[in-house]
Design a protein around this motif. Structure first.
Motif, PDB file in Angstrom:
ATOM      1  N   THR A 121       0.906  -0.862   0.092  1.00  0.00           N
ATOM      2  CA  THR A 121       0.028   0.186   0.111  1.00  0.00           C
ATOM      3  C   THR A 121       0.765   1.149   0.275  1.00  0.00           C
ATOM      4  O   THR A 121       0.450   2.367  -0.707  1.00  0.00           O
ATOM      5  CB  THR A 121      -0.784   0.121   1.245  1.00  0.00           C
TER       6      THR A 121
ATOM      7  N   GLY B 220       1.967   2.419  -3.557  1.00  0.00           N
ATOM      8  CA  GLY B 220       0.902   3.068  -4.512  1.00  0.00           C
ATOM      9  C   GLY B 220       0.824   4.901  -5.049  1.00  0.00           C
ATOM     10  O   GLY B 220       1.891   4.794  -5.104  1.00  0.00           O
TER      11      GLY B 220
ATOM     12  N   SER C  34      -1.473  -4.005  -8.053  1.00  0.00           N
ATOM     13  CA  SER C  34      -1.934  -3.776  -6.909  1.00  0.00           C
ATOM     14  C   SER C  34      -2.308  -5.376  -5.815  1.00  0.00           C
ATOM     15  O   SER C  34      -2.111  -6.200  -5.769  1.00  0.00           O
ATOM     16  CB  SER C  34      -3.927  -4.328  -7.653  1.00  0.00           C
TER      17      SER C  34
ATOM     18  N   TYR D 109      -4.618  -6.051  -4.354  1.00  0.00           N
ATOM     19  CA  TYR D 109      -5.739  -6.996  -4.687  1.00  0.00           C
ATOM     20  C   TYR D 109      -5.131  -8.239  -5.846  1.00  0.00           C
ATOM     21  O   TYR D 109      -6.179  -8.788  -5.635  1.00  0.00           O
ATOM     22  CB  TYR D 109      -7.370  -6.329  -4.854  1.00  0.00           C
TER      23      TYR D 109
ATOM     24  N   LYS E 116      -3.876  -4.047 -12.044  1.00  0.00           N
ATOM     25  CA  LYS E 116      -4.747  -2.584 -11.013  1.00  0.00           C
ATOM     26  C   LYS E 116      -5.436  -2.288 -10.753  1.00  0.00           C
ATOM     27  O   LYS E 116      -6.891  -1.789 -11.500  1.00  0.00           O
ATOM     28  CB  LYS E 116      -4.377  -2.008 -13.745  1.00  0.00           C
ATOM     29  N   ASP E 117      -5.807  -3.440 -10.553  1.00  0.00           N
ATOM     30  CA  ASP E 117      -7.728  -3.487 -10.003  1.00  0.00           C
ATOM     31  C   ASP E 117      -8.585  -3.143 -10.962  1.00  0.00           C
ATOM     32  O   ASP E 117      -9.828  -3.382 -10.112  1.00  0.00           O
ATOM     33  CB  ASP E 117      -8.014  -2.456  -9.234  1.00  0.00           C
TER      34      ASP E 117
ATOM     35  N   ARG F 184     -11.815   1.807  -4.691  1.00  0.00           N
ATOM     36  CA  ARG F 184     -10.828   1.959  -3.906  1.00  0.00           C
ATOM     37  C   ARG F 184     -12.066   2.355  -3.020  1.00  0.00           C
ATOM     38  O   ARG F 184     -12.754   3.660  -3.471  1.00  0.00           O
ATOM     39  CB  ARG F 184     -10.369   1.957  -3.790  1.00  0.00           C
TER      40      ARG F 184
ATOM     41  N   LEU G  62     -11.668  -2.997  -1.354  1.00  0.00           N
ATOM     42  CA  LEU G  62     -11.881  -3.243  -3.259  1.00  0.00           C
ATOM     43  C   LEU G  62     -13.390  -2.997  -2.934  1.00  0.00           C
ATOM     44  O   LEU G  62     -13.669  -4.169  -2.752  1.00  0.00           O
ATOM     45  CB  LEU G  62     -10.557  -3.435  -3.876  1.00  0.00           C
TER      46      LEU G  62
END
Length: 158
Positions: free
Chosen positions: A65, A68, A78, A80, A102-103, A116, A121
């Motif tokens: 994180t 970012g 990401s 996630y 990239k989410d 987000r 997410l």
């Protein structure tokens, strides 16, 4: 006269209660984003007045994180990213979830919009809302909820 006053009071109360409530205001949301904290990690000591890097040094923010886009390293994958499975209360698979670096999210092979929010997410497919927590130290906070069937379950990393 008292009847009219009672009616106006009742109408005013009804309007007040019908006004939507928001869990967090914009200023608080910006502080959470800047600090890397979540509402849950803030309760554990994460300081929303500090930077993401300072909270990472204190152990409240994971390295994924801190790398970012707000720290200038926009190429970090990401947090996630991976394969996830939404599991029902009976142990059966509700949905297969794939999150790219990239989410970008696919639920059962179909792309869905994700955003987000509140340290996680959030995305939806049909009547099911999915939430994957960004802080991997927090267990049991990745969940799905079906608003139509009034059911809920956990999401597991695979």
């Amino acid at each position: 006269m008292n009847r009219r006053f009672e009616w106006l009071t009742l109408a005013g109360t009804t309007l007040l209660l019908a006004t939507p409530a928001h869990a967090i205001d914009q200023k608080y949301a910006r502080q959470l984003e800047r600090s890397g904290c979540t509402q849950a990690s803030e309760l554990q000591g994460c300081d929303i007045t500090r930077t993401r890097a300072e909270n990472a040094k204190a152990g409240f923010v994971t390295e994924s994180t801190t790398a970012g886009k707000h720290e200038g390293a926009g190429t970090a994958p990401s947090q996630y990213a991976g394969t996830w499975v939404a599991v029902g209360p009976d142990g059966r698979t509700v949905a297969d979830i794939l999150v790219d670096g990239k989410d970008g999210v696919k639920v059962n092979g179909k792309s869905v919009k994700a955003r987000r929010i509140d340290g996680g997410l959030l995305f939806r497919q049909g009547s099911i809302t999915f939430f994957i927590q960004g802080d991997r130290r927090l267990k049991g906070e990745d969940y799905w909820q079906d608003s139509h069937a009034s059911s809920r379950g956990l999401i597991e990393a695979r």
